[in-house]
Motif scaffolding. Structure first.
Motif, PDB file in Angstrom:
ATOM      1  N   LEU A  34       0.843  -1.203   0.000  1.00  0.00           N
ATOM      2  CA  LEU A  34       0.000   0.000   0.000  1.00  0.00           C
ATOM      3  C   LEU A  34       0.876   1.250   0.000  1.00  0.00           C
ATOM      4  CD1 LEU A  34      -2.867  -0.886   2.505  1.00  0.00           C
ATOM      5  CD2 LEU A  34      -2.910  -0.910   0.022  1.00  0.00           C
ATOM      6  N   PRO A  39      -4.351   5.361   8.952  1.00  0.00           N
ATOM      7  CA  PRO A  39      -5.758   4.987   8.737  1.00  0.00           C
ATOM      8  C   PRO A  39      -5.974   3.472   8.647  1.00  0.00           C
ATOM      9  CG  PRO A  39      -5.119   6.716   7.218  1.00  0.00           C
ATOM     10  CD  PRO A  39      -3.875   6.264   7.894  1.00  0.00           C
ATOM     11  N   ASN A  40      -4.987   2.761   8.091  1.00  0.00           N
ATOM     12  CA  ASN A  40      -5.181   1.323   7.939  1.00  0.00           C
ATOM     13  C   ASN A  40      -4.792   0.531   9.186  1.00  0.00           C
ATOM     14  OD1 ASN A  40      -6.252   0.894   5.203  1.00  0.00           O
ATOM     15  ND2 ASN A  40      -4.436   2.043   4.647  1.00  0.00           N
ATOM     16  N   THR A  91      -1.388   9.082   5.704  1.00  0.00           N
ATOM     17  CA  THR A  91      -2.549   8.788   4.858  1.00  0.00           C
ATOM     18  C   THR A  91      -2.746   7.302   4.605  1.00  0.00           C
ATOM     19  OG1 THR A  91      -1.265   8.994   2.830  1.00  0.00           O
ATOM     20  CG2 THR A  91      -2.369  10.988   3.614  1.00  0.00           C
ATOM     21  N   VAL A  92      -1.720   6.504   4.830  1.00  0.00           N
ATOM     22  CA  VAL A  92      -1.855   5.075   4.551  1.00  0.00           C
ATOM     23  C   VAL A  92      -1.670   4.242   5.816  1.00  0.00           C
ATOM     24  CG1 VAL A  92      -0.906   3.115   3.295  1.00  0.00           C
ATOM     25  CG2 VAL A  92      -1.131   5.318   2.161  1.00  0.00           C
ATOM     26  N   ALA A  95       1.075   4.290  -2.671  1.00  0.00           N
ATOM     27  CA  ALA A  95       0.974   5.711  -2.316  1.00  0.00           C
ATOM     28  C   ALA A  95       2.181   6.474  -2.865  1.00  0.00           C
ATOM     29  CB  ALA A  95       0.879   5.864  -0.810  1.00  0.00           C
ATOM     30  N   ARG A 138       2.838   9.288   3.486  1.00  0.00           N
ATOM     31  CA  ARG A 138       2.459   7.873   3.460  1.00  0.00           C
ATOM     32  C   ARG A 138       2.085   7.404   4.857  1.00  0.00           C
ATOM     33  NH1 ARG A 138       7.023   7.337  -0.221  1.00  0.00           N
ATOM     34  NH2 ARG A 138       8.336   6.240   1.258  1.00  0.00           N
TER      35      ARG A 138
END
Lengths: 265, 352
Positions: A162, A183-184, A179-180, A166, A176
Motif C-alpha cells: 500500500l 488509517p489502515n 494517509t496510509v 501511495a 504515506r
C-alpha cells in the motif's frame, strides 16, 4: 431431547463458578448502596448517601485518574504507533528483542519499576511532585498493550505494498505514514487505546509508589478509604470505579470481536 | 498525455543476499510504445520494472525518462503511474477516494479533483461506483480502479506488474482487450511485466524476453515467434519440437523417427519446428511414430506422437478422432519450417 444427569451436573458446576466470581462484585455494589452494612440491607434500607459522600471527598482523584488515562493514551499513541511501525518494518533479530524488552515493565512487579523511576528522577522535586511523574510510569507500563495490537493489524494489512502504491502516486514518507499507515491501522490503535485507558484507570502498584498526597488517583484513594473509612464508603467508591470502567471494557470487547472477524478482505 | 521515452543504460542490480537480479541491462523504450517484459519467475522482469518505477535503484547504470536522468529520484518524484499485481487499493478509502489520492497529494483543488475523478470513472466504465468501498468490488472492477488511480495524475509512463494475473481466464481475456484499446487511445508509454506469453503477444508492441537477469531477445511479437534468437526464447514463446540430429542422410539429416529434409551446407546439432507446422501425411512422410494421446482444443487439436525421441512430438492439426491411440502416423514437415538456433542471439536462416 432428554437431558441427562451429566448435563445438569455440568450446568451446576458452571453456575457455581459464575457465582464464585460474580457474588463478590455484587456484594461490593450492594454494600456501597446499603445504609448500614452491619445491620443488613433489609433492616437498614438502600441509600445514595455514601456515593455522594465519596464524591465529595474523592472527586479530585476521579478527575486526576481520568486526566491521567487520557494523557497516557495520547502519549502511548504518539510513541507506540511509530514504534510499532518501525518494528514491523525492521522485522529482524534486533526488533524482536526490542519487542520482548518492551514487555519487561509488565512482567516486572510495578513496585520495582516505580523504584527505578524514583531512583532516576526522584531528585527533580517539581517533576516528582507533579502528576506527570505518574504519567511517565503509566506510559511505560501500558506501552506494549498498544504496540502489540497495532503491530498485529499492521502485519495483516499488506502495508508495504500500500505504501508503494501511495509513493507511486507522489506521496512522500510522512504523507504515506499519515494517509496510509495510520488509517489502515486504526482498528488496532483503537483497541490499544481502550486497553491503555482501562489499565491506566485501574493501575495501583506503580501509582502507589509514585503518588504524593497531592496526586492521588482513584485506585490509590480506594486503598486509602479501605484502610481508613467505613466499609460502605469504600464500596461506594468501588461502584464509581465500576461505572467508569465497565463501559470501556464493553467497548474493548466489541472492538476485539470486530478485529477477530477480520476487518476487510 | 504523450509518450516519454525510457532508457536503461547498463543497469545492474544485486540483492543483499548476493543474487544478481540484473546483469547490466540496456533497454530503449520508444515514446508511446507498450513494452511487455516476459519471462519465467526469477528472470529479473519485476526487478526491471521496479528499476524503471524507482522502487529499486541500480547498483550501477542510469535510468532516463526522455533526456532527464531519474536514476537518483525516488518513485514519488518520478511521475509514474503504477498498477500493482494485487492492485494495492487503499482499503480505508472508497473508489473515488482511491482515484483522487494522487491528485490530493499533488494539492489539486477539490472541484478539479472531483471532475478529473468522474472523467476517469467514465474512462474505465465505473461511473456509478465512486462511492463503493473497495471490498465490495469484483476482481475486474478492482483492476479498473487501480488503472484509473494510476492514470489520474497524468503520469509520464504507466507501469503494470502482472496486471491481469489475479483474474480468472475469461475475465482476463476481456480486460486484456479493454486494456489494449485504452493504452492505444492514451498513447502513453507503458511497460508491463507478465509470465503469460499470450498476454505479452496481445498487448506488447514489442516484447523483451528475459532469462537469468539478462535480455534474451527484444523484438515484435511476430519476429519473436518467427525468428527466435535462441532455444530459450523459442521454447518460451509458443511450443517447440526439438530434433536431435543423429547423422547426415542422403535426403537431409537423420533424427529419431526418420529423416528430415535439410539441405543447407552446415550441419547443426539440433533442429526445431513449431507444432502447427507438422502435417499428418497420407502416404509417405518424413517421420513415423505412434499416436500417444490427442486433446481436443476447439479450433485445433493437439496430438502427441511418439517417434522414439526423448519427448513426444507435438502436432497441432484439425483432425481430432481420425486416428486411434496407438495408430502409426506418417508426419511431414516443409523444409522452410525447420530451423536451427546457434548460440545466443544468432539464427541461421533456412533456404528451402
Amino acid at each position: 431431547m432428554k437431558r441427562t444427569a451429566g448435563f445438569y451436573g455440568r450446568l451446576l458446576f458452571v453456575l457455581l463458578v459464575c457465582a464464585f466470581m460474580l457474588v463478590p462484585v455484587l456484594m461490593s455494589l450492594l454494600a456501597g448502596l446499603t445504609r448500614n452494612y452491619f445491620q443488613g440491607v433489609v433492616a437498614s434500607g438502600l441509600t445514595l448517601g455514601w456515593l455522594l459522600q465519596v464524591w465529595a471527598a474523592y472527586a479530585d482523584t476521579v478527575w486526576l485518574s481520568l486526566r491521567l488515562a487520557v494523557a497516557c493514551a495520547v502519549g502511548v499513541v504518539m510513541i507506540g504507533v511509530p514504534a510499532a511501525y518501525a518494528l514491523v518494518r525492521m522485522n529482524n533479530r534486533f526488533s524482536r528483542a526490542f519487542e520482548e524488552l518492551m514487555v519487561l515493565p509488565v512482567a516486572m512487579p510495578g513496585l520495582a519499576s516505580a523504584l527505578a523511576l524514583l531512583l532516576t528522577y526522584g531528585q527533580y522535586g517539581a517533576f516528582r511532585g507533579s502528576w506527570l511523574f505518574i504519567l511517565v510510569g503509566h506510559v511505560i507500563f501500558t506501552l506494549p498493550f498498544l504496540v502489540r495490537p497495532v503491530m498485529a493489524v499492521m502485519q495483516r494489512q499488506h502495508l508495504p505494498v500500500l505504501e508503494e502504491a501511495a509513493a507511486s502516486l507522489g506521496a512522500g514518507p510522512l504523507q504515506r505514514f499519515f494517509t496510509v499507515v495510520v488509517p489502515n491501522s486504526r482498528a488496532g490503535i483503537l483497541a490499544g487505546v481502550l486497553m491503555v485507558v482501562t489499565l491506566s484507570l485501574g493501575e495501583f502498584n506503580l501509582t502507589w509508589m509514585l503518588h504524593t498526597p497531592m496526586t492521588k488517583t482513584l485506585p490509590v484513594g480506594l486503598a486509602d478509604s479501605y484502610a481508613s473509612a467505613r466499609l460502605e464508603v469504600a464500596s461506594a467508591y468501588t461502584v464509581i470505579f465500576l461505572l467508569l470502567i465497565v463501559p470501556l471494557l464493553i467497548a474493548l470487547q466489541a472492538i476485539n470481536h470486530h478485529l477477530a472477524r477480520g476487518d476487510r478482505p | 498525455m504523450t509518450g516519454t521515452a525510457i532508457r536503461l543504460e547498463g543497469c545492474r542490480k544485486t540483492f543483499d543476499n548476493g543474487t544478481v537480479a540484473l546483469h547490466s541491462l540496456d533497454l530503449h523504450i520508444h515514446p508511446g510504445e507498450t513494452l511487455a517484459i516476459l519471462g519465467p519467475s526469477g528472470c529479473g522482469k519485476t526487478t526491471t520494472l521496479r528499476l524503471i518505477a524507482g522502487l529499486e535503484h541500480p547498483d550501477s547504470g542510469r535510468v532516463l525518462f526522455g533526456e532527464q536522468d531519474v536514476t537518483a529520484l525516488p518513485i514519488e518524484r518520478r511521475d509514474v503511474g503504477m498498477v500493482f499485481q494485487n492492485y494495492a487499493l487503499f482499503p480505508n478509502l472508497d473508489v473515488a477516494g482511491n482515484i483522487a489520492y494522487g491528485l490530493k497529494i499533488r494539492g489539486m483543488p477539490k472541484a478539479e479533483r472531483t471532475a478529473r475523478c468522474a472523467e476517469l470513472l467514465a474512462l474505465v466504465g465505473l461511473q456509478d461506483h465512486g462511492r463503493r468501498a473497495v471490498h465490495e468490488l469484483s476482481g475486474g472492477q478492482r483492476q479498473r480502479v487501480a488503472l484509473a488511480r494510476a492514470l489520474a495524475p497524468r503520469p509520464r509512463v504507466l507501469l503494470l506488474d502482472e496486471p491481469l494475473a489475479a483474474l480468472d481466464a475469461q475475465l482476463r481475456e476481456r480486460l486484456r482487450s479493454e486494456l489494449d484499446q485504452l493504452l492505444r487511445h492514451l498513447g502513453i508509454t507503458a511497460v508491463f511485466v507478465t509470465h503469460d506469453q499470450g498476454e505479452a503477444m496481445a498487448l506488447g508492441h514489442r516484447i523483451l524476453v528475459m532469462e537469468h537477469g539478462r535480455a534474451a531477445q527484444l523484438a515484435s511479437p511476430q519476429a519473436l515467434y518467427q525468428q527466435p534468437a535462441n532455444a530459450f526464447v523459442a521454447g518460451f514463446v509458443g511450443n517447440l519440437n526439438v530434433f536431435p540430429v543423429l547423422a547426415r542422410s542422403p535426403c537431409g539429416v537423420k533424427v529419431p523417427g526418420g529423416d528430415l529434409p535439410w539441405s543447407t551446407a552446415d550441419f547443426p546439432d539440433t533442429l526445431y519446428c513449431r507444432p502447427e507446422h507438422v502435417r499428418i501425411a497420407d502416404g509417405n512422410g518424413h517421420l513415423h511414430g505412434h499416436l500417444l494421446a490427442q486433446f481436443f482444443q476447439g479450433a485445433h487439436s493437439r496430438l502427441l506422437v511418439d517417434v522414439g525421441g526423448a519427448q513426444p512430438l507435438l502436432v497441432d492439426c484439425d483432425e481430432f478422432g481420425r486416428h486411434g491411440i496407438g495408430d502409426t502416423l506418417a508426419l511431414s514437415i516443409a523444409p522452410r519450417h525447420l530451423f536451427c538456433l546457434q548460440g545466443r542471439g544468432t539464427r541461421s536462416e533456412v533456404s528451402p
